[in-house]
Design a protein around this motif. Structure first.
Motif, PDB file in Angstrom:
ATOM      1  N   ILE A  86      47.389 106.217  25.311  1.00 33.03           N
ATOM      2  CA  ILE A  86      46.959 107.324  26.162  1.00 33.03           C
ATOM      3  C   ILE A  86      45.435 107.337  26.311  1.00 33.03           C
ATOM      4  CG2 ILE A  86      46.941 109.846  26.414  1.00 33.03           C
ATOM      5  CD1 ILE A  86      49.583 109.838  24.800  1.00 33.03           C
ATOM      6  N   TYR A  87      44.756 107.047  25.197  1.00 35.20           N
ATOM      7  CA  TYR A  87      43.283 107.011  25.200  1.00 35.20           C
ATOM      8  C   TYR A  87      42.818 105.667  24.642  1.00 35.20           C
ATOM      9  CZ  TYR A  87      43.591 112.034  26.022  1.00 35.20           C
ATOM     10  OH  TYR A  87      43.871 113.260  26.565  1.00 35.20           O
ATOM     11  N   PRO A  88      42.750 104.647  25.481  1.00 37.36           N
ATOM     12  CA  PRO A  88      42.425 103.286  25.011  1.00 37.36           C
ATOM     13  C   PRO A  88      41.075 103.165  24.313  1.00 37.36           C
ATOM     14  CG  PRO A  88      43.246 103.256  27.274  1.00 37.36           C
ATOM     15  CD  PRO A  88      42.985 104.684  26.935  1.00 37.36           C
ATOM     16  N   ASP A  89      40.129 104.039  24.631  1.00 41.30           N
ATOM     17  CA  ASP A  89      38.791 103.923  24.061  1.00 41.30           C
ATOM     18  C   ASP A  89      38.577 104.777  22.816  1.00 41.30           C
ATOM     19  OD1 ASP A  89      37.990 102.104  26.020  1.00 41.30           O
ATOM     20  OD2 ASP A  89      37.525 103.724  27.421  1.00 41.30           O
ATOM     21  N   VAL A  90      39.634 105.442  22.350  1.00 42.77           N
ATOM     22  CA  VAL A  90      39.494 106.216  21.119  1.00 42.77           C
ATOM     23  C   VAL A  90      39.367 105.258  19.941  1.00 42.77           C
ATOM     24  CG1 VAL A  90      41.955 106.396  20.521  1.00 42.77           C
ATOM     25  CG2 VAL A  90      40.410 108.241  19.893  1.00 42.77           C
ATOM     26  N   LYS A  91      38.571 105.617  18.952  1.00 43.32           N
ATOM     27  CA  LYS A  91      38.463 104.822  17.727  1.00 43.32           C
ATOM     28  C   LYS A  91      39.396 105.426  16.693  1.00 43.32           C
ATOM     29  CE  LYS A  91      35.373 103.287  14.012  1.00 43.32           C
ATOM     30  NZ  LYS A  91      33.990 103.275  13.466  1.00 43.32           N
ATOM     31  N   ILE A  92      40.287 104.608  16.147  1.00 45.76           N
ATOM     32  CA  ILE A  92      41.238 105.086  15.149  1.00 45.76           C
ATOM     33  C   ILE A  92      40.952 104.438  13.802  1.00 45.76           C
ATOM     34  CG2 ILE A  92      43.661 105.198  14.462  1.00 45.76           C
ATOM     35  CD1 ILE A  92      44.420 105.198  17.408  1.00 45.76           C
ATOM     36  N   SER A  93      40.684 105.277  12.811  1.00 44.82           N
ATOM     37  CA  SER A  93      40.565 104.817  11.432  1.00 44.82           C
ATOM     38  C   SER A  93      41.777 105.325  10.667  1.00 44.82           C
ATOM     39  CB  SER A  93      39.281 105.347  10.788  1.00 44.82           C
ATOM     40  OG  SER A  93      38.142 104.733  11.355  1.00 44.82           O
TER      41      SER A  93
END
Length: 327
Positions: A33-40
């Protein structure tokens, strides 16, 4: 929140391997949905290899390393990550307090943990025990405060693992896999995470699997190897014992390169499902341990329900019939 792109979101789940595997679709779904989100992902040392297999996770934070520091240093370490949102998938009071002290702006947790009322500012009403949803769907339900209210069907979750094998399987293990037989892994123990089928049932299944068609492996952790030490010598000579011989990175690679795996509801079953290997899970019908909540999710994953609160009622013949269909 209307746009999470370029935001940094921390997923916190510091429990067992299977639980972590079933949290990874949340990461993939969020990224879709949000390709540019950073996920840790905040996890444990022993689940790190699993988390690193998910292409939707950008960064792994080792909770075992973090909690070794004095509290003030833990706070500074989290602040240095510039995290915008933390999602407490597996509620832990110490982590919830730490996230608040670190000044993380959005702190998401469930209403059924009293400490979340004091530490979280985004609460989700979520009852796992009585829900008809799968564990992976329940995890995605925690995205509601981010404006993501749609939860995919279980069949759709397969596409959100983003599985990527992290290591090349060492030759000493790769050469064990046969090119002219079906390589099947039997994982008899569950590390106390659920019901077990029983060693006698696994022995019955082994007797049904033709040696000219199946290359059979028995897997287990170091701890489980000790539990199996009296049983393993009773098995036919062609059975391969790999208990306690591989690191988790190597075991993930071995499962991914094998053809099938059979286990009760335990970590290796979910690894097999995630990697696309044939995976057959054995489940009781008892809530909340049933397959509707904890079943394997994968393109070639399936399960057998016992119809009772234990697994012994599942015969070796039933399992063999499922395995024959894989050939």
């Amino acid at each position: 929140m209307t746009n999470l792109n370029n935001q940094h979101i921390l997923i916190s789940r510091v429990d067992a391997i299977g639980d972590v595997v079933l949290t990874l679709p949340l990461c993939g779904y969020l990224k879709s949905i949000y390709p540019d989100v950073k996920i840790s992902f905040l996890g444990r040392t022993y689940t790190g290899p699993i988390i690193k297999c998910c292409g939707a996770v950008d960064h792994f934070i080792n909770y075992d390393d973090l909690k070794a520091f004095p509290e003030q240093e833990q706070i500074l370490a989290l602040k240095a990550e510039s995290i915008d949102t933390i999602i407490h998938v597996y509620p832990q009071k110490k982590i919830a307090i730490l996230a608040k002290k670190a000044g993380i702006k959005n702190r998401i947790g469930t209403t059924n943990r009293t400490f979340h009322w004091l530490t979280c500012n985004k609460l989700v009403r979520l009852s796992r025990k009585n829900s008809d949803l799968h564990e992976a769907q329940l995890n995605i339900g925690l995205l509601k405060p981010l404006g993501i209210k749609s939860v995919p069907q279980v069949s759709q979750l397969v596409g959100f693992y983003h599985f990527r094998q992290q290591v090349v399987l060492p030759q000493q293990f790769a050469r064990l896999l046969a090119s002219d037989k079906f390589n099947i892994i039997l994982h008899p123990k569950s590390n106390g995470s659920g019901r077990e089928w029983g060693l006698n049932r696994f022995a019955e299944l082994i007797a049904l699997l033709p040696a000219d068609q199946f290359n059979i492996f028995i897997s287990g952790s170091d701890k489980e190897k000790e539990l199996l030490k009296d049983w393993l010598p009773t098995l036919p000579a062609h059975i391969n014992d790999i208990t306690g011989k591989l690191t988790l990175h190597q075991f993930i690679a071995f499962i991914a390169e094998a053809d099938g795996l059979i286990a009760a509801s335990t970590g290796p079953l979910h690894i097999a499902a995630m990697s696309g290997t044939h995976a057959l899970g054995l489940y009781p019908t008892t809530r909340p341990m049933h397959a509707g909540r904890w079943g394997p999710i994968g393109k070639q994953a399936e399960f057998v329900n016992s119809g009772t609160d234990e697994l012994h009622s599942i015969s070796a013949g039933i399992v063999y019939d499922r395995v024959k269909a894989w050939l």
